[in-house]
Design an enzyme around this catalytic site. Sequence first.
Site, PDB file in Angstrom:
ATOM      1  N   ASP A  10       0.851  -1.329  -0.085  1.00 41.50           N
ATOM      2  CA  ASP A  10       0.226   0.104  -0.018  1.00 41.50           C
ATOM      3  C   ASP A  10       0.923   1.360  -0.149  1.00 41.50           C
ATOM      4  O   ASP A  10       2.158   1.122   0.276  1.00 41.50           O
ATOM      5  CB  ASP A  10      -0.855  -0.049   1.123  1.00 41.50           C
ATOM      6  CG  ASP A  10      -1.666   1.108   1.272  1.00 41.50           C
ATOM      7  OD1 ASP A  10      -2.500   1.710   0.564  1.00 41.50           O
ATOM      8  OD2 ASP A  10      -1.759   1.835   2.606  1.00 41.50           O
ATOM      9  N   LEU A  11       0.420   2.232  -0.384  1.00 42.62           N
ATOM     10  CA  LEU A  11       1.340   3.583  -0.347  1.00 42.62           C
ATOM     11  C   LEU A  11       1.093   4.539   0.794  1.00 42.62           C
ATOM     12  O   LEU A  11       1.998   4.524   1.658  1.00 42.62           O
ATOM     13  CB  LEU A  11       0.927   4.451  -1.788  1.00 42.62           C
ATOM     14  CG  LEU A  11       1.730   5.554  -1.944  1.00 42.62           C
ATOM     15  CD1 LEU A  11       3.429   5.318  -2.137  1.00 42.62           C
ATOM     16  CD2 LEU A  11       1.225   6.335  -3.085  1.00 42.62           C
ATOM     17  N   ASP A  12      -0.073   5.068   0.785  1.00 44.44           N
ATOM     18  CA  ASP A  12      -0.139   5.940   1.852  1.00 44.44           C
ATOM     19  C   ASP A  12      -0.189   5.230   3.311  1.00 44.44           C
ATOM     20  O   ASP A  12      -1.100   4.398   3.476  1.00 44.44           O
ATOM     21  CB  ASP A  12      -1.792   6.538   1.723  1.00 44.44           C
ATOM     22  CG  ASP A  12      -1.843   7.447   0.355  1.00 44.44           C
ATOM     23  OD1 ASP A  12      -0.710   8.289   0.121  1.00 44.44           O
ATOM     24  OD2 ASP A  12      -2.764   7.394  -0.129  1.00 44.44           O
ATOM     25  N   THR A  18       1.099  10.598   3.777  1.00 44.96           N
ATOM     26  CA  THR A  18       0.243  11.435   3.086  1.00 44.96           C
ATOM     27  C   THR A  18      -0.988  11.986   3.788  1.00 44.96           C
ATOM     28  O   THR A  18      -1.764  12.657   3.477  1.00 44.96           O
ATOM     29  CB  THR A  18       0.072  11.009   1.485  1.00 44.96           C
ATOM     30  OG1 THR A  18      -0.594   9.610   1.699  1.00 44.96           O
ATOM     31  CG2 THR A  18       0.878  11.017   0.810  1.00 44.96           C
ATOM     32  N   LYS A  46      -8.581   6.680   6.240  1.00 42.93           N
ATOM     33  CA  LYS A  46      -7.630   5.944   5.808  1.00 42.93           C
ATOM     34  C   LYS A  46      -7.732   4.964   5.132  1.00 42.93           C
ATOM     35  O   LYS A  46      -8.445   3.937   5.589  1.00 42.93           O
ATOM     36  CB  LYS A  46      -6.465   5.724   6.818  1.00 42.93           C
ATOM     37  CG  LYS A  46      -5.940   6.724   7.414  1.00 42.93           C
ATOM     38  CD  LYS A  46      -4.831   6.569   8.754  1.00 42.93           C
ATOM     39  CE  LYS A  46      -4.066   7.645   9.203  1.00 42.93           C
ATOM     40  NZ  LYS A  46      -3.359   7.456  10.356  1.00 42.93           N
ATOM     41  N   GLY A  47      -7.252   4.460   3.742  1.00 38.52           N
ATOM     42  CA  GLY A  47      -7.496   3.387   3.131  1.00 38.52           C
ATOM     43  C   GLY A  47      -8.820   3.509   2.305  1.00 38.52           C
ATOM     44  O   GLY A  47      -8.984   2.646   1.411  1.00 38.52           O
ATOM     45  N   ARG A  50     -11.599   8.178  -2.518  1.00 38.46           N
ATOM     46  CA  ARG A  50     -11.949   9.802  -2.366  1.00 38.46           C
ATOM     47  C   ARG A  50     -13.478   9.807  -2.207  1.00 38.46           C
ATOM     48  O   ARG A  50     -13.823  10.776  -1.268  1.00 38.46           O
ATOM     49  CB  ARG A  50     -11.452  10.399  -3.702  1.00 38.46           C
ATOM     50  CG  ARG A  50     -11.396  11.749  -3.611  1.00 38.46           C
ATOM     51  CD  ARG A  50     -10.668  12.467  -4.805  1.00 38.46           C
ATOM     52  NE  ARG A  50      -9.507  11.957  -5.185  1.00 38.46           N
ATOM     53  CZ  ARG A  50      -9.104  12.043  -6.641  1.00 38.46           C
ATOM     54  NH1 ARG A  50      -9.682  13.006  -7.196  1.00 38.46           N
ATOM     55  NH2 ARG A  50      -7.856  11.694  -6.896  1.00 38.46           N
ATOM     56  N   SER A 115      -2.410   0.442  -4.622  1.00 35.14           N
ATOM     57  CA  SER A 115      -3.095   1.721  -3.868  1.00 35.14           C
ATOM     58  C   SER A 115      -4.308   2.238  -4.289  1.00 35.14           C
ATOM     59  O   SER A 115      -4.529   2.125  -5.697  1.00 35.14           O
ATOM     60  CB  SER A 115      -2.122   2.970  -4.087  1.00 35.14           C
ATOM     61  OG  SER A 115      -2.643   3.861  -3.372  1.00 35.14           O
ATOM     62  N   ALA A 116      -5.212   2.422  -3.477  1.00 29.90           N
ATOM     63  CA  ALA A 116      -6.587   3.038  -4.075  1.00 29.90           C
ATOM     64  C   ALA A 116      -6.273   4.593  -4.698  1.00 29.90           C
ATOM     65  O   ALA A 116      -7.351   5.117  -5.201  1.00 29.90           O
ATOM     66  CB  ALA A 116      -7.397   3.340  -2.566  1.00 29.90           C
ATOM     67  N   SER A 117      -5.137   5.047  -4.368  1.00 32.29           N
ATOM     68  CA  SER A 117      -5.111   6.482  -4.533  1.00 32.29           C
ATOM     69  C   SER A 117      -4.867   6.847  -6.091  1.00 32.29           C
ATOM     70  O   SER A 117      -4.095   6.250  -6.911  1.00 32.29           O
ATOM     71  CB  SER A 117      -3.784   7.188  -4.130  1.00 32.29           C
ATOM     72  OG  SER A 117      -3.598   8.571  -4.476  1.00 32.29           O
ATOM     73  N   ASN A 119      -3.830   9.445  -7.230  1.00 31.91           N
ATOM     74  CA  ASN A 119      -2.598  10.347  -7.156  1.00 31.91           C
ATOM     75  C   ASN A 119      -1.265   9.606  -6.924  1.00 31.91           C
ATOM     76  O   ASN A 119      -0.202  10.107  -6.885  1.00 31.91           O
ATOM     77  CB  ASN A 119      -2.576  11.682  -6.274  1.00 31.91           C
ATOM     78  CG  ASN A 119      -3.708  12.458  -6.507  1.00 31.91           C
ATOM     79  OD1 ASN A 119      -3.765  13.325  -7.425  1.00 31.91           O
ATOM     80  ND2 ASN A 119      -4.646  12.497  -5.296  1.00 31.91           N
ATOM     81  N   LYS A 146     -10.825  -1.114  -1.826  1.00 34.77           N
ATOM     82  CA  LYS A 146     -10.661  -2.131  -0.851  1.00 34.77           C
ATOM     83  C   LYS A 146     -11.727  -1.824   0.262  1.00 34.77           C
ATOM     84  O   LYS A 146     -12.397  -0.656   0.362  1.00 34.77           O
ATOM     85  CB  LYS A 146      -9.164  -1.588   0.227  1.00 34.77           C
ATOM     86  CG  LYS A 146      -7.925  -1.985  -0.995  1.00 34.77           C
ATOM     87  CD  LYS A 146      -6.768  -1.203  -0.111  1.00 34.77           C
ATOM     88  CE  LYS A 146      -5.711  -1.107  -1.036  1.00 34.77           C
ATOM     89  NZ  LYS A 146      -4.676  -0.167  -0.434  1.00 34.77           N
ATOM     90  N   GLU A 170       0.170  -3.377   4.733  1.00 34.28           N
ATOM     91  CA  GLU A 170      -1.018  -2.412   4.800  1.00 34.28           C
ATOM     92  C   GLU A 170      -1.078  -1.848   6.347  1.00 34.28           C
ATOM     93  O   GLU A 170      -0.924  -2.331   7.247  1.00 34.28           O
ATOM     94  CB  GLU A 170      -2.296  -3.216   4.581  1.00 34.28           C
ATOM     95  CG  GLU A 170      -2.814  -3.264   3.386  1.00 34.28           C
ATOM     96  CD  GLU A 170      -3.634  -1.811   2.880  1.00 34.28           C
ATOM     97  OE1 GLU A 170      -3.667  -0.945   3.706  1.00 34.28           O
ATOM     98  OE2 GLU A 170      -3.878  -1.606   1.823  1.00 34.28           O
ATOM     99  N   ASP A 171      -1.557  -0.735   6.046  1.00 33.66           N
ATOM    100  CA  ASP A 171      -1.786   0.194   7.483  1.00 33.66           C
ATOM    101  C   ASP A 171      -3.390   0.506   7.678  1.00 33.66           C
ATOM    102  O   ASP A 171      -3.561   0.604   8.814  1.00 33.66           O
ATOM    103  CB  ASP A 171      -1.182   1.597   7.418  1.00 33.66           C
ATOM    104  CG  ASP A 171      -1.685   2.577   6.452  1.00 33.66           C
ATOM    105  OD1 ASP A 171      -2.243   2.063   5.343  1.00 33.66           O
ATOM    106  OD2 ASP A 171      -2.045   3.614   6.788  1.00 33.66           O
TER     107      ASP A 171
END
Length: 219
Positions: A10-12, A18, A46-47, A50, A115-117, A119, A146, A170-171
């Site tokens: 995962d990214l964020d 972020t 988180k996760g 948008r 990632s869900a982002s 961006n 997710k 994952e966080d």
Amino acid sequence: MSTIKACLFDLDGVLVDTAKYHYLAWKQLADELGFDFTEQDNERLKGVSRMASLDILLSIGGIELDEAKKQELAERKNAWYFEMISKMDASEILPGALEFLQECRDNGLKVALGSASKNAMTILNNTGITPYFDAIIDGTRTTAAKPDPEVFTLGAAEVGAAPEECVVFEDAEAGIEAARRAGMHCVGIGSAETLGKADFVVSSLGDMTVSRLTGIAVS
Ligand code: G6P
Ligand code: MG
């Protein structure tokens, strides 16, 4: 027993922090709409995608809006957020992340982003970590958010690994659930209280080594 062939990140909150920028941008929107939005409220986003994040924000403010207005607000929030992430650099990579990505590569493991982002590419490029990835699956390539497993299933397919050969980092609870539904192993990044469904939890990637993955493969 299977061996681990791929690590899916995962990214964020795992590779970069972020959440603080998401918070500032959502808070600016809440301020304009006339209600308070706390850092504790931000934990719920988180996760979360948008548009789902916007729905949660509006429910906190007790506001109901039509789709067109919601799109407009999500775009406004994203413009503020984008301005902030455009200034990111390598100093914002979380402790231990770069070292662990490199260790995975040195050990012949495939490395993928899940990632869900929408961006994600901007963040990866600005922090300079794009070259570490064999596959990048982000919010522009998925249709289901997710806890749907799609983002990880696509990543595993792209690097040619079977689900049981993958470990997800994952966080967010929704991300752990997505990994589980994909039939993958999972390491939680954060607190064991919220991420109890992971195989094990570490406070950051600074506590991870490839040798710790050996135990996971038999679980
Ligand atoms: C990640 C973050 C969420 C964010 C989502 C969509 O999952 O943890 O907080 O809402 O990505 O991000 P985006 O950059 O597409 O708005
Ligand atoms: Mg995350």
